[in-house]
Enzyme design. Sequence first.
Site, PDB file in Angstrom:
ATOM      1  N   THR A 234       0.822  -1.213   0.000  1.00  0.00           N
ATOM      2  CA  THR A 234       0.000   0.000   0.000  1.00  0.00           C
ATOM      3  C   THR A 234       0.855   1.262   0.000  1.00  0.00           C
ATOM      4  O   THR A 234       0.358   2.347   0.302  1.00  0.00           O
ATOM      5  CB  THR A 234      -0.927   0.009   1.216  1.00  0.00           C
ATOM      6  OG1 THR A 234      -0.140  -0.155   2.416  1.00  0.00           O
ATOM      7  CG2 THR A 234      -1.950  -1.126   1.137  1.00  0.00           C
TER       8      THR A 234
ATOM      9  N   THR B 145      -0.301   4.834  -1.968  1.00  0.00           N
ATOM     10  CA  THR B 145      -1.697   4.807  -2.412  1.00  0.00           C
ATOM     11  C   THR B 145      -2.286   6.218  -2.497  1.00  0.00           C
ATOM     12  O   THR B 145      -3.021   6.541  -3.429  1.00  0.00           O
ATOM     13  CB  THR B 145      -2.563   3.949  -1.483  1.00  0.00           C
ATOM     14  OG1 THR B 145      -2.323   4.328  -0.119  1.00  0.00           O
ATOM     15  CG2 THR B 145      -2.233   2.469  -1.646  1.00  0.00           C
TER      16      THR B 145
END
Length: 275
Positions: A211, A214
């Site tokens: 992630t 992001t």
Amino acid sequence: MIPNTLTIAGVDPSGGAGILADIKAMSALGAYGTAVVAALTAQNTQGVTGISAVPADFVAAQIDTLFADVRIDAVKIGMLGQQAVTRAVADRLEHWKPKHIVLDPVMIAKSGDALLERSAVDELRESLVPQSTMITPNLPEAGVLLDSRPAENLKEMRRAAERLRRLLADDGQRWVFLKGGHLPGNDTIDVLHDGDQMLELPGTRIHTRNTHGTGCTLSAALAALLPQCADVPEAAQRAKAYLVEAIARSGELEVGSGHGPVHHFHALWGGTNRL
């Protein structure tokens, strides 16, 4: 017409966040990406080991030189690092007045490292937020901007979005894209608000360590799509769909041993497209 987009942000050498991630997202979504370097970092998927500032007057020079020659249809702002740089960016964008400004108020890295001077938060709130056409804070960032604890549920997110909208100017199209990824549970509901409409963008959490970047990717996607879409809600829905698939396909990459990057080119790489 292919839009020209600009990212004003920091450099992440691992390519998962900052201007390298932004250029990937913009390119994947059909925009020509340009960049102004606002900060340098020594960084990988595990953390930030150093930050080096770019002088504010040189950041301003980069912006002025670019705008003097290139039509810029949308600007994404990410990591600025220092108060002086934040003020310089706000001043030059006020001068050039691009149609779309997407502000991602980058304050903390995925690793927990601080990316914005505390003294720069007020500058961000007072000089950059008002002139933005869209801000994309996550819940902790929204809490800092509002000087309150982060929202913990959807009802509190709606109230926070209303308060955030009041920080933006009253003229024209001004939107808050409040990201709900920090909510507990498996739902990742984002709230989109312009002072009138309060829209919800539903989602389901994808359980992965990949992630990194992001927030950078979403805001860059919005900058790429806003000039290409009929309205802001369409751009927001398409940007979120792009990010969700980039996270879902992130396992196809092997980059680092910490929080890996999302797969910006998931729709372009794979199968017969590979050399």
